[in-house]
Design a protein around this motif. Structure first.
Motif, short mmCIF file in Angstrom:
data_model
loop_
_atom_site.label_atom_id
_atom_site.label_comp_id
_atom_site.label_asym_id
_atom_site.label_seq_id
_atom_site.Cartn_x
_atom_site.Cartn_y
_atom_site.Cartn_z
N VAL A 130 0.83 -1.20 0.00
CA VAL A 130 0.00 0.00 0.00
C VAL A 130 0.87 1.25 0.00
CG1 VAL A 130 -1.98 -1.10 1.13
CG2 VAL A 130 -0.19 -0.04 2.53
N VAL A 131 0.30 2.33 -0.50
CA VAL A 131 0.95 3.63 -0.47
C VAL A 131 0.33 4.40 0.69
CG1 VAL A 131 1.34 5.80 -1.70
CG2 VAL A 131 1.37 3.63 -2.95
N ILE A 132 1.21 4.93 1.56
CA ILE A 132 0.72 5.69 2.72
C ILE A 132 1.30 7.10 2.70
CG2 ILE A 132 0.43 3.62 4.15
CD1 ILE A 132 3.01 4.51 5.64
N ALA A 168 -0.25 -4.07 -8.84
CA ALA A 168 0.79 -4.83 -9.53
C ALA A 168 1.59 -5.71 -8.57
CB ALA A 168 1.72 -3.89 -10.29
N LYS A 169 1.58 -5.36 -7.29
CA LYS A 169 2.34 -6.12 -6.30
C LYS A 169 1.45 -7.00 -5.42
CE LYS A 169 6.12 -2.78 -6.03
NZ LYS A 169 6.91 -1.92 -5.13
N ARG A 170 0.18 -7.13 -5.77
CA ARG A 170 -0.75 -7.94 -4.96
C ARG A 170 -0.39 -9.42 -5.07
NH1 ARG A 170 -6.81 -6.66 -5.26
NH2 ARG A 170 -6.23 -5.47 -3.42
N PRO A 171 -0.27 -10.12 -3.92
CA PRO A 171 -0.01 -11.56 -3.96
C PRO A 171 -1.25 -12.32 -4.45
CG PRO A 171 -0.10 -10.77 -1.69
CD PRO A 171 -0.26 -9.59 -2.57
#
Length: 189
Positions: free
Chosen positions: A67-69, A85-88
């Motif tokens: 996530v971007v925080i 794009a980085k989701r497992p």
């Protein structure tokens, strides 16, 4: 004659390791993101509120996501969005638990609300929140009582409702950790 600039907040990517439920004094159950610690705008961030299940679903936030925080208002950690794009592959949509993590009571949601609530009025988390709020500066301003002391008072059975604060004895307070004679005298006063 004056110009105010608002700088773009600093952002960082981190891993959403888990989602815990925090129950407040009114029984509202708030999902909290437990993040892989990341340094952002002068401090290390490891937690961020997810507000409610509606927000989690809208952002399609899942445990294991990157996530971007950012710090909203340069203070409060907030999850902005998921890096899809980085989701497992094994990440599944989040479901709100049916039971309160503090007391095991039912978590329910009224049709007109987005918040889930613990229905057990004697829930330890709600009690803790009510007592801490009552003792806080905006309410009774009982300076010697903070979250840690409230936790000890409840754990030792000295308080089970707010009025019990007025029945505390010096002998009871002397049993609390890191609570010396000066603190006892201040609290009793």
């Amino acid at each position: 004659w004056a110009v105010a600039f608002q700088f773009t907040p600093e952002r960082a990517e981190t891993l959403l390791e888990s989602i815990d439920i925090q129950v407040g004094r009114s029984g509202v159950a708030t999902p909290v993101a437990r993040l892989k610690p990341v340094y952002l705008s002068g401090s290390t961030i490891s937690n961020a509120t997810l507000h409610n299940v509606t927000v989690i679903r809208a952002k399609d936030t899942r445990i294991g996501d990157t996530v971007v925080i950012e710090k909203a208002g340069e203070i409060i950690p907030a999850v902005l969005h998921v890096v899809l794009a980085k989701r497992p592959a094994e990440a599944v949509p989040y479901e709100m638990p049916a039971q309160c993590p503090s007391c095991g009571g039912a978590l329910t949601r009224a049709a007109s609300e987005v918040a889930y609530r613990c229905t057990n009025y004697v829930c330890p988390a709600q009690l803790h929140g009510r007592i801490a709020f009552f003792a806080s500066k905006p309410c009774m301003d009982i300076g010697e009582i903070g979250d840690a002391i409230v936790g000890q008072l409840i754990a030792r059975g000295f308080v089970s409702r707010v009025p019990d604060l007025y029945s505390l004895t010096a002998e009871q307070l002397a049993t609390l950790d890191k609570f010396g004679a000066k603190s006892i005298a201040n609290l009793m006063a």
